[in-house]
Design an enzyme around this catalytic site. Structure first.
Site, PDB file in Angstrom:
ATOM      1  N   GLY A  21       0.837  -1.195   0.000  1.00  7.89           N
ATOM      2  CA  GLY A  21       0.000   0.000   0.000  1.00  7.89           C
ATOM      3  C   GLY A  21       0.865   1.234   0.000  1.00  7.89           C
ATOM      4  N   CYS A  22       0.394   2.263   0.663  1.00  7.10           N
ATOM      5  CA  CYS A  22       1.116   3.533   0.712  1.00  7.10           C
ATOM      6  C   CYS A  22       2.494   3.352   1.340  1.00  7.10           C
ATOM      7  CB  CYS A  22       0.314   4.545   1.522  1.00  7.10           C
ATOM      8  SG  CYS A  22       1.161   6.102   1.767  1.00  7.10           S
TER       9      CYS A  22
END
Length: 191
Positions: A21-22
């Site tokens: 993800g981020c």
């Protein structure tokens, strides 16, 4: 004798590359661990050379937001890094982590050698067999390729921006969970 120790130290340091993800979240998690000597946010796994954040956001580079870390395996093992990887994001959602959607947010392990590949495959098999998650793990296991360092403002993001809403509401809860589940792996000055 000190010069001999200095020559040996770099031989013990290994690389690991993860996308979950981020990269702000992933970077913050691994920065807290004993034995991790550096963490760099960047882009990997795609076709575009020297991509920018704006190109990544468009989702047409093939790259994932990722972190590349260096670690001392005598302090933290690759298996421990893998377990922390799986426990600090949702590896059962394809191309998505929370509100972040797109292939740039995919769950992936970019292995640097066959041992890392085998350990990642074994970890996924174990976690799936033990039904740790409510759905099968969809994490990609692929060879490490060119890693492009993200722009400077993405580096050390959580530590430089702890009061920003994303840091407070998304990253801090992940760090709290990490500290609770892996207390013995957290740098003592952070507890």
């Amino acid at each position: 004798m000190a010069s001999t120790e200095n020559k040996k130290a770099p031989q013990n340091i290994q690389k690991a590359t993860f996308a979950s993800g981020c990269f702000w979240c992933t970077e913050a998690i691994y920065q807290t661990l004993k034995g991790v000597t550096s963490v760099t946010s960047g882009y990997t796994g795609g076709e575009t050379t020297n991509p920018t954040y704006m190109e990544i956001c468009n989702g047409d580079t093939g790259h994932a937001e990722a972190i590349e870390l260096e670690y001392d395996p005598s302090v933290v093992s690759y298996d421990e890094l893998l377990l922390i990887f799986f426990k600090t994001h949702n590896p059962t959602t394809l191309n998505r982590q929370g509100n972040d959607v797109g292939t740039q947010y995919r769950s992936a392990i970019f292995y640097h050698n066959n041992e890392q590949k085998e350990k990642a495959e074994a970890m996924i098999k174990k976690l799936n067999n033990e039904e740790i998650f409510d759905r099968p793990i969809v994490t990609h296991i692929v060879p490490a390729s060119a890693f492009y360092k993200a722009e400077d403002y993405h580096q050390n993001y959580f530590n430089d921006n702890t009061l920003k809403p994303y840091c407070a509401y998304v990253i801090q809860p992940k760090l709290n969970k990490l500290a609770k589940e892996f207390t013995d792996k957290i740098r003592p000055e952070l507890l």
